[in-house]
Design a protein around this motif. Structure first.
Motif, PDB file in Angstrom:
ATOM      1  N   GLY A  46       0.756  -1.201   0.092  1.00 18.69           N
ATOM      2  CA  GLY A  46       0.035  -0.039  -0.029  1.00 18.69           C
ATOM      3  C   GLY A  46       0.771   1.097   0.095  1.00 18.69           C
ATOM      4  N   ARG A  47       2.089   1.173  -0.110  1.00 18.08           N
ATOM      5  CA  ARG A  47       2.968   2.416  -0.073  1.00 18.08           C
ATOM      6  C   ARG A  47       4.040   2.093  -1.145  1.00 18.08           C
ATOM      7  NH1 ARG A  47       0.043   5.505   2.256  1.00 18.08           N
ATOM      8  NH2 ARG A  47      -0.488   4.826   4.292  1.00 18.08           N
ATOM      9  N   VAL A  52       7.484  -1.506  12.869  1.00 15.14           N
ATOM     10  CA  VAL A  52       5.979  -1.747  12.805  1.00 15.14           C
ATOM     11  C   VAL A  52       5.299  -0.486  13.326  1.00 15.14           C
ATOM     12  CG1 VAL A  52       4.120  -3.043  14.379  1.00 15.14           C
ATOM     13  CG2 VAL A  52       6.106  -4.038  13.244  1.00 15.14           C
ATOM     14  N   ALA A  53       5.639   0.270  14.345  1.00 16.48           N
ATOM     15  CA  ALA A  53       5.074   1.462  14.918  1.00 16.48           C
ATOM     16  C   ALA A  53       4.937   2.463  13.884  1.00 16.48           C
ATOM     17  CB  ALA A  53       5.811   2.024  16.149  1.00 16.48           C
ATOM     18  N   LEU A  54       5.803   2.620  12.945  1.00 15.58           N
ATOM     19  CA  LEU A  54       5.831   3.667  11.859  1.00 15.58           C
ATOM     20  C   LEU A  54       4.829   3.425  10.919  1.00 15.58           C
ATOM     21  CD1 LEU A  54       9.710   4.466  11.579  1.00 15.58           C
ATOM     22  CD2 LEU A  54       8.221   5.976  12.584  1.00 15.58           C
ATOM     23  N   PRO A  75      -0.709  -0.036   9.715  1.00 16.41           N
ATOM     24  CA  PRO A  75      -1.413  -1.009   8.971  1.00 16.41           C
ATOM     25  C   PRO A  75      -0.849  -1.424   7.596  1.00 16.41           C
ATOM     26  CG  PRO A  75      -2.264   1.170   8.984  1.00 16.41           C
ATOM     27  CD  PRO A  75      -1.168   1.251  10.114  1.00 16.41           C
ATOM     28  N   ASP A  76       0.202  -0.822   7.173  1.00 21.40           N
ATOM     29  CA  ASP A  76       1.022  -1.278   5.916  1.00 21.40           C
ATOM     30  C   ASP A  76       1.755  -2.444   6.194  1.00 21.40           C
ATOM     31  OD1 ASP A  76      -0.404   1.035   5.072  1.00 21.40           O
ATOM     32  OD2 ASP A  76       1.525   2.287   5.571  1.00 21.40           O
ATOM     33  N   ILE A  77       2.085  -2.818   7.165  1.00 23.03           N
ATOM     34  CA  ILE A  77       2.688  -4.098   7.484  1.00 23.03           C
ATOM     35  C   ILE A  77       2.013  -5.337   7.355  1.00 23.03           C
ATOM     36  CG2 ILE A  77       4.217  -5.374   9.066  1.00 23.03           C
ATOM     37  CD1 ILE A  77       5.498  -2.841   8.989  1.00 23.03           C
ATOM     38  N   LEU A  88      -8.371  -2.694   9.747  1.00 29.51           N
ATOM     39  CA  LEU A  88      -7.240  -1.617   9.657  1.00 29.51           C
ATOM     40  C   LEU A  88      -7.687  -0.581   8.535  1.00 29.51           C
ATOM     41  CD1 LEU A  88      -4.371  -4.160   9.246  1.00 29.51           C
ATOM     42  CD2 LEU A  88      -5.049  -2.892  11.110  1.00 29.51           C
ATOM     43  N   SER A  89      -6.901   0.342   8.479  1.00 27.62           N
ATOM     44  CA  SER A  89      -7.270   1.570   7.596  1.00 27.62           C
ATOM     45  C   SER A  89      -7.147   1.022   6.127  1.00 27.62           C
ATOM     46  CB  SER A  89      -6.133   2.821   7.850  1.00 27.62           C
ATOM     47  OG  SER A  89      -6.354   3.685   6.484  1.00 27.62           O
TER      48      SER A  89
END
Lengths: 432, 432
Positions: A193-194, A254-256, A259-261, A422-423
């Motif tokens: 997603g990124r 993961v914190a950064l 939801p993209d993980i 998730l988003s």
């Protein structure tokens, strides 16, 4: 680096003229690199040589002069263009002697298949004086291990199924005492997603700080064509300390990226979606148009996927969308076949027809034809119908196959986000 | 070789530490090789170096000493680990000078995006004294062309979309006068239904004789994972004579392999099947089980396939086979889901449901689970229902993904054979 001393540096040489053509690359070096890195040995240089003796001789000289470990793959066969054994022996000034044990094993191998050994195969029993023979249960060419003026040199057969066990087995064991107990640990974080540059922008300030830490952690960003991957690695004497440092680094990423993980253990999106479905006891069905079956093909690449993949409909024509999925002709006429209402009707139609928990609808323009100003090539509408419904329109870059692949991965990622609450906002959502 | 003189020999060096990890190979060299071969220039050596300056310097010395042409890709970016420009200039003793034109273009490029050029990018305007600048419309790093003591050296950016047009354009033009009018011509014959060793056995006596002919033709056999390919190439001064020789050689292979020839112009099976369908004005629909959508995904990889792909059903569950394809429950109970009667019912069901000319049915065991003594993993039953019907059972080797790919390619090849009224006997048919 202070905890780990100066790592050994290795060179890998693949021998074979076919790898100098426009169609074939050397991939053996990836396996060799993995084993070497696991021992904390850096690969500093890789090369491909053909069957030209003087070229290989010069290359060997270059590699042995500069690097501590030299691994050669290929060119150990029985024919005249298999030059590795001869060139290495002559370069090092070692006479080649026929090895009675190797010859006996070769003859047995042929006898077991009921054939006489061809004379050419005798060449494979020639061993440079002082070299150790590495057994090859999967083929005729034995490997060779040579220690020469402090350097370690291994000659391995070219076929991967012969080379891999030899490298991971006997070569690794022989390198172990040289590697000074340094170990390289690695983690792979899969991201969806990124874009690559967005992942870099978000994570770079964090991972840059790890280079000065003890143990230092190195980070590489890879765009695999399906996902973005962050590879974290550290070279340590104490594997437990290394694992702790990597765990902490992974937690920061993961914190950064939240939801993209997709996963922190290298699992791809199809595996992660499959695991999430199995965990919930849910089943899935897809209605695919522009992805042409690729979403379902990816889902069914996972062993055991028949537990949760019930069916899919590839509705390439509008008629199939109407007949098989119950999409209203009026919806196609009003909104167009590539529209969120049609994607949603496809998702609900396949979910309800199959009687499953999750339906996916995908309709878009893969190109090169079919685009318009309002809906350019790369426009893909998707819907996921589970207990709630979600629709999104994306705009993917690139040619037909890139759009197809991006669309399929994004559809699976949308399912992952919906399943995990998730988003669903990503870099690919279409700017209106 | 006598007709063509001694070909120039080239070295390709890819610069980038990421290509020394276990996950990434250099593929730029394939494009570079294709362009060089097209000019009759042999690639004798390929290597990958990281961002270690002394290593690259030594490698460059090795390459320049032995080869006529040296092409470097990568390491021209703006950051400190982009070392190619500096190392080449210092190795050749050429001072680096800021080029006002390059700098102006760089600044324009940033200005067009509305941003100030970061200071680091100034490095990309440094040009070794005497080098020619190669324009890069797709990125910030210009390429460089250096002639040094009779050798030609090109520095190209790493990203493929920047490197490819530069190599195929300006670098090719600059090499043209050196290449002595020697041209390398190539033909690719795509083959299905035979193993690599069987293709070799059938064709080797014929192609071996071409090596002594004038012009000599070289032959390589490749197993691509989908097809077997025979690559025929010849190096000539007279392209018309070369083309005639290749035409004749291709005709000999066609006579030997007959129905197993998919194409003589490199087209893959999905393109050939698509062309055959379009030519007849026919449409197709597939009923896939173990291939999970891969057959239809391959068919729809071809631009314009919506003309002839109507729909497909991925009937992963037995219930889907019954509900969507009209397979009789009694047929599944009596013969098993993996059986020729079920494959045939699937093919006819999807053909008639879609109202198209050709239906394909595929049901099998991709593994790793689900096998039995009677139907081991790798067993796949297929049917093609057109004006007549055809069924076959195959047994494919390998793991889940290999079985899936082999099954999908074989299904498309079966369609090709049926459409063209060819024998459907292949090496993969199951021995009973």
């Amino acid at each position: 680096m202070s905890t780990a001393g100066t790592p050994l540096r290795a060179a890998i040489i693949a021998v074979g003229s076919e790898m100098l053509t426009p169609t074939r690359v050397d991939t053996n070096s990836l396996t060799v690199t993995e084993v070497l890195n696991g021992l904390g040995i850096d690969v500093a240089f890789k090369a491909v040589a053909g069957d030209h003796r003087a070229d290989l001789d010069a290359l060997l000289g270059h590699a042995i002069a500069r690097y501590d470990v030299v691994i050669l793959t290929g060119g150990l066969g029985p024919t005249a263009d298999d030059v590795t054994r001869d060139v290495v022996a002559s370069h090092l000034g070692l006479p080649l002697l026929e090895d009675a044990d190797v010859l006996a094993r070769l003859e047995q191998r042929f006898a077991a298949r009921g054939v006489r050994m061809p004379d050419v195969n005798r060449r494979q029993a020639m061993v440079p004086s002082g070299a150790a023979v590495l057994g090859n249960p999967n083929g005729t060419a034995p490997g060779l291990w040579i220690e020469h003026r402090g350097k370690a040199i291994a000659l391995l057969p070219g076929p991967p199924r012969e080379m891999k066990p030899m490298m991971a087995g006997e070569v690794r064991e022989r390198l172990l005492p040289r590697s000074g107990h340094v170990r390289l640990l690695r983690r792979v974080i899969v991201i969806a997603g990124r874009t690559e540059s967005r992942v870099e922008e978000i994570t770079q300030p964090t991972y840059a700080s790890w280079l000065g830490a003890d143990p230092a952690i190195e980070t590489t960003i890879l765009a695999t064509g399906r996902h973005i991957e962050l590879h974290l690695s550290t070279r340590v004497m104490d594997p437990a300390a290394g694992a702790r440092a990597l765990d902490e680094a992974v937690a920061q990423i993961v914190a950064l990226l939240g939801p993209d993980i997709v996963s922190c253990d290298g699992r791809g999106i199809e595996q992660v979606v499959g695991d999430a479905l199995r965990q919930r006891g849910w089943r899935i069905a897809c209605a695919e148009s522009c992805t042409g079956g690729l979403v379902t093909s990816m889902l069914t690449d996972v062993a055991g996927s028949s537990e949760y993949v019930e069916r899919s409909i590839i509705a390439y024509s509008n008629r199939a969308k109407v007949e098989l999925l119950g999409v209203a002709e009026s919806a196609i006429a009003q909104h167009g076949a590539v529209s969120e209402p049609v994607a949603l009707a496809m998702a609900m139609g396949v979910r309800d027809g199959a009687g499953v928990d999750v339906g996916v609808g995908i309709t878009g323009i893969a190109g090169p034809g079919g685009g318009s100003d309002a809906r350019p090539v790369g426009t893909v509408c998707m819907a996921v119908a589970a207990d709630r419904v979600h629709t999104r329109t994306f705009r993917f870059p690139g040619g037909r196959s890139t759009v197809k692949t991006f669309a399929a991965v994004t559809a699976l990622d949308l399912v992952r986000r919906v399943l995990n609450d998730l988003s669903i906002e990503t870099d690919w959502a279409r700017r209106r």
